[in-house]
Write a protein that holds these residues in place. Structure first.
Motif, PDB file in Angstrom:
ATOM      1  N   LEU A 103      -5.590   8.186   2.198  1.00 26.08           N
ATOM      2  CA  LEU A 103      -5.662   6.839   1.624  1.00 26.08           C
ATOM      3  C   LEU A 103      -4.906   5.833   2.487  1.00 26.08           C
ATOM      4  O   LEU A 103      -5.390   4.739   2.760  1.00 26.08           O
ATOM      5  CB  LEU A 103      -5.085   6.843   0.205  1.00 26.08           C
ATOM      6  CG  LEU A 103      -5.928   7.531  -0.868  1.00 26.08           C
ATOM      7  CD1 LEU A 103      -5.168   7.550  -2.184  1.00 26.08           C
ATOM      8  CD2 LEU A 103      -7.265   6.840  -1.043  1.00 26.08           C
ATOM      9  N   VAL A 104      -3.703   6.227   2.927  1.00 24.06           N
ATOM     10  CA  VAL A 104      -2.892   5.324   3.736  1.00 24.06           C
ATOM     11  C   VAL A 104      -3.589   5.058   5.074  1.00 24.06           C
ATOM     12  O   VAL A 104      -3.634   3.920   5.558  1.00 24.06           O
ATOM     13  CB  VAL A 104      -1.478   5.925   3.946  1.00 24.06           C
ATOM     14  CG1 VAL A 104      -0.750   5.196   5.057  1.00 24.06           C
ATOM     15  CG2 VAL A 104      -0.677   5.849   2.659  1.00 24.06           C
ATOM     16  N   PHE A 105      -4.179   6.102   5.658  1.00 24.51           N
ATOM     17  CA  PHE A 105      -4.878   5.936   6.935  1.00 24.51           C
ATOM     18  C   PHE A 105      -5.977   4.885   6.811  1.00 24.51           C
ATOM     19  O   PHE A 105      -6.022   3.917   7.580  1.00 24.51           O
ATOM     20  CB  PHE A 105      -5.467   7.287   7.383  1.00 24.51           C
ATOM     21  CG  PHE A 105      -6.377   7.180   8.567  1.00 24.51           C
ATOM     22  CD1 PHE A 105      -5.853   7.004   9.848  1.00 24.51           C
ATOM     23  CD2 PHE A 105      -7.761   7.240   8.396  1.00 24.51           C
ATOM     24  CE1 PHE A 105      -6.705   6.898  10.934  1.00 24.51           C
ATOM     25  CE2 PHE A 105      -8.615   7.132   9.488  1.00 24.51           C
ATOM     26  CZ  PHE A 105      -8.084   6.960  10.759  1.00 24.51           C
TER      27      PHE A 105
ATOM     28  N   LEU B 189      -5.531  -3.701   9.311  1.00 25.20           N
ATOM     29  CA  LEU B 189      -5.260  -4.067  10.700  1.00 25.20           C
ATOM     30  C   LEU B 189      -6.520  -4.338  11.515  1.00 25.20           C
ATOM     31  O   LEU B 189      -6.538  -5.240  12.348  1.00 25.20           O
ATOM     32  CB  LEU B 189      -4.446  -2.973  11.391  1.00 25.20           C
ATOM     33  CG  LEU B 189      -3.000  -2.795  10.913  1.00 25.20           C
ATOM     34  CD1 LEU B 189      -2.306  -1.725  11.712  1.00 25.20           C
ATOM     35  CD2 LEU B 189      -2.214  -4.093  10.994  1.00 25.20           C
ATOM     36  N   PHE B 190      -7.566  -3.556  11.317  1.00 24.65           N
ATOM     37  CA  PHE B 190      -8.711  -3.653  12.248  1.00 24.65           C
ATOM     38  C   PHE B 190     -10.020  -3.970  11.550  1.00 24.65           C
ATOM     39  O   PHE B 190     -11.018  -3.316  11.753  1.00 24.65           O
ATOM     40  CB  PHE B 190      -8.899  -2.322  13.013  1.00 24.65           C
ATOM     41  CG  PHE B 190      -7.635  -1.741  13.548  1.00 24.65           C
ATOM     42  CD1 PHE B 190      -7.046  -2.272  14.691  1.00 24.65           C
ATOM     43  CD2 PHE B 190      -7.038  -0.663  12.915  1.00 24.65           C
ATOM     44  CE1 PHE B 190      -5.880  -1.723  15.185  1.00 24.65           C
ATOM     45  CE2 PHE B 190      -5.872  -0.120  13.408  1.00 24.65           C
ATOM     46  CZ  PHE B 190      -5.280  -0.637  14.539  1.00 24.65           C
TER      47      PHE B 190
ATOM     48  N   LEU C 211       0.831  -1.207   0.000  1.00 28.05           N
ATOM     49  CA  LEU C 211       0.000   0.000   0.000  1.00 28.05           C
ATOM     50  C   LEU C 211       0.864   1.255   0.000  1.00 28.05           C
ATOM     51  O   LEU C 211       0.676   2.160  -0.817  1.00 28.05           O
ATOM     52  CB  LEU C 211      -0.901  -0.007   1.242  1.00 28.05           C
ATOM     53  CG  LEU C 211      -1.673   1.275   1.537  1.00 28.05           C
ATOM     54  CD1 LEU C 211      -2.865   1.378   0.609  1.00 28.05           C
ATOM     55  CD2 LEU C 211      -2.131   1.311   2.976  1.00 28.05           C
ATOM     56  N   LEU C 212       1.852   1.295   0.903  1.00 25.78           N
ATOM     57  CA  LEU C 212       2.712   2.475   0.993  1.00 25.78           C
ATOM     58  C   LEU C 212       3.461   2.691  -0.320  1.00 25.78           C
ATOM     59  O   LEU C 212       3.545   3.818  -0.819  1.00 25.78           O
ATOM     60  CB  LEU C 212       3.707   2.314   2.149  1.00 25.78           C
ATOM     61  CG  LEU C 212       3.107   2.383   3.556  1.00 25.78           C
ATOM     62  CD1 LEU C 212       4.167   2.040   4.594  1.00 25.78           C
ATOM     63  CD2 LEU C 212       2.513   3.759   3.836  1.00 25.78           C
ATOM     64  N   ALA C 213       3.968   1.601  -0.861  1.00 24.84           N
ATOM     65  CA  ALA C 213       4.735   1.722  -2.110  1.00 24.84           C
ATOM     66  C   ALA C 213       3.848   2.249  -3.235  1.00 24.84           C
ATOM     67  O   ALA C 213       4.227   3.168  -3.958  1.00 24.84           O
ATOM     68  CB  ALA C 213       5.330   0.367  -2.486  1.00 24.84           C
ATOM     69  N   ALA C 214       2.648   1.689  -3.350  1.00 25.84           N
ATOM     70  CA  ALA C 214       1.758   2.096  -4.439  1.00 25.84           C
ATOM     71  C   ALA C 214       1.372   3.560  -4.301  1.00 25.84           C
ATOM     72  O   ALA C 214       1.433   4.336  -5.259  1.00 25.84           O
ATOM     73  CB  ALA C 214       0.513   1.218  -4.453  1.00 25.84           C
ATOM     74  N   VAL C 215       0.996   3.949  -3.092  1.00 24.89           N
ATOM     75  CA  VAL C 215       0.554   5.324  -2.871  1.00 24.89           C
ATOM     76  C   VAL C 215       1.716   6.296  -3.099  1.00 24.89           C
ATOM     77  O   VAL C 215       1.582   7.293  -3.805  1.00 24.89           O
ATOM     78  CB  VAL C 215      -0.035   5.480  -1.451  1.00 24.89           C
ATOM     79  CG1 VAL C 215      -0.233   6.938  -1.098  1.00 24.89           C
ATOM     80  CG2 VAL C 215      -1.354   4.739  -1.355  1.00 24.89           C
ATOM     81  N   TYR C 216       2.888   5.982  -2.556  1.00 22.74           N
ATOM     82  CA  TYR C 216       4.025   6.887  -2.751  1.00 22.74           C
ATOM     83  C   TYR C 216       4.363   7.011  -4.232  1.00 22.74           C
ATOM     84  O   TYR C 216       4.519   8.100  -4.768  1.00 22.74           O
ATOM     85  CB  TYR C 216       5.259   6.413  -1.976  1.00 22.74           C
ATOM     86  CG  TYR C 216       6.418   7.346  -2.202  1.00 22.74           C
ATOM     87  CD1 TYR C 216       6.537   8.511  -1.456  1.00 22.74           C
ATOM     88  CD2 TYR C 216       7.338   7.117  -3.229  1.00 22.74           C
ATOM     89  CE1 TYR C 216       7.544   9.419  -1.712  1.00 22.74           C
ATOM     90  CE2 TYR C 216       8.347   8.020  -3.494  1.00 22.74           C
ATOM     91  CZ  TYR C 216       8.454   9.159  -2.724  1.00 22.74           C
ATOM     92  OH  TYR C 216       9.439  10.060  -2.989  1.00 22.74           O
ATOM     93  N   HIS C 217       4.454   5.856  -4.888  1.00 20.36           N
ATOM     94  CA  HIS C 217       4.859   5.839  -6.290  1.00 20.36           C
ATOM     95  C   HIS C 217       3.891   6.653  -7.148  1.00 20.36           C
ATOM     96  O   HIS C 217       4.294   7.479  -7.961  1.00 20.36           O
ATOM     97  CB  HIS C 217       4.915   4.393  -6.785  1.00 20.36           C
ATOM     98  CG  HIS C 217       5.663   4.217  -8.064  1.00 20.36           C
ATOM     99  ND1 HIS C 217       7.017   4.059  -8.094  1.00 20.36           N
ATOM    100  CD2 HIS C 217       5.248   4.192  -9.345  1.00 20.36           C
ATOM    101  CE1 HIS C 217       7.410   3.939  -9.354  1.00 20.36           C
ATOM    102  NE2 HIS C 217       6.348   4.020 -10.139  1.00 20.36           N
TER     103      HIS C 217
END
Lengths: 238, 105
Positions: free
Chosen positions: B94-96, B103-104, B55-61
């Motif tokens: 988006l990351v949030f 996680l939840f 997720l982090l990689a996709a959003v950052y990229h």
């Protein structure tokens, strides 16, 4: 063997009209003649107002770069036999046109100046020249062959959109000195080219490589600059 | 420079991540996404780690790419500034939500 060709040329004559127009000329050329020969014949025999830059006519000076059938290339290096019968000629894209095929290259040369395009070495000069080994010479040999015709920078989509971008030509010039083992100004040069509109704006589109009349792999050189900047930890730009 | 380098690194992560994602989701047969299989996967901590990195990689990229477009194509200063803020805020939202779902749930 000679053949008739139609030259469709984008004209811009500011004293006649504020807008550009297309003119067509039909001329007979030998198969081994070049687009530049055609332009000279048109100027001498058909329309003396046709304006274009030329100097050496042998692919060395870089004056006659123009857009021929959609590709930036040197008119003196393009044989008419390699083109269809209809030859469309425009000035280099994205630079202000002064007249007909003559563009204002000021912006292009300003970018070149920005990368400190000269050898910087404060060591006391040796008795004779600063010696360079053959291996060291080979590192920069390809980049030295650049004739600064402007084909690459004006073919770069990033430059079309972002006029502040240094462009492939200036970056290649930077490479030529960054990787010259006799040059000592690596850091100050890197600092100048790693800004927001510097080397990181290159997205490896390869248009510059496609049009370079000297067949220099410019994108590869720019990538090497990026790698050097990463190794040296340059923080500028994003 | 770091932002550019991270763009390259996330690009590599995406290549392998997408490959893994596709094989798992589209070529492993239908019982792979039955209720039990999905629940088992979701409770696996490694699956969660993978998903968060992905997720982090996709959003950052993606948003770094947009940042490039804004830098090159938007000339009006105020609009550019607004877009720059959006390019920071939207991915954070988006990351949030992404992490919250992983996680939840």
């Amino acid at each position: 063997m000679s053949k008739f060709y139609t030259f469709r040329i984008k004209r811009y004559l500011p004293e006649e009209s504020p807008s550009s127009r297309w003119d067509e000329f039909r001329i007979k050329l030998e198969s081994m003649e070049r687009v530049l020969d055609g332009l000279i014949k048109i100027k001498e025999n058909l329309d003396g107002t046709l304006t274009f830059r030329k100097s050496c006519a042998h692919g060395v000076c870089g004056s006659c770069a123009m857009k021929i059938n959609g590709l930036n290339r040197l008119a003196c290096q393009t044989l008419v036999k390699d083109l269809p019968e209809l030859i469309e000629i425009e000035p280099l894209p994205s630079l202000p046109v002064i007249k007909d095929l003559v563009v204002d290259m000021t912006l292009f040369f300003e970018k070149n100046d920005r990368v400190l395009p000269y050898l910087i070495n404060d060591d006391p000069p040796p008795e004779r020249e600063r010696i360079q080994s053959q291996e060291d010479q080979h590192k920069i040999l390809e980049s030295i062959t650049c004739i600064m015709c402007g084909s690459c920078t004006t073919s770069c989509p990033v430059f079309w959109a972002d006029k502040e971008y240094l462009g492939p030509s200036a970056l290649l010039k930077a490479y030529r000195f960054l990787f010259d083992t006799r040059d000592k100004a690596t850091d100050s040069r890197l600092e100048r080219i790693t800004g927001e509109h510097g080397v990181w704006r290159c997205h490896s589109i390869f248009n510059c490589v496609e049009v370079c009349p000297k067949e220099i792999d410019i994108t590869k050189h720019i990538l090497k600059i990026k790698r050097l900047a990463v190794k040296k930890g340059f923080k500028g730009g994003d | 420079m770091w932002s550019w380098l991270l763009h390259r690194i996330t690009g590599v992560i995406l290549v392998f991540g997408l490959l893994y994602h596709f094989i798992l989701m589209h070529f492993m047969g239908h019982n792979n996404y039955s209720y039990e299989a999905v629940m088992a996967r979701l409770s696996d901590p490694w699956w969660k780690v993978f998903n968060i990195i992905f997720l982090l990689a996709a959003v950052y990229h993606g948003f770094y790419g947009l940042n490039g477009l804004v830098t090159e194509y938007i000339r009006e200063r105020p609009l550019r500034k607004l877009m720059r803020y959006l390019i920071i805020i939207v991915p954070m939202i988006l990351v949030f939500f992404g992490i919250k779902i992983v996680l939840f749930n």
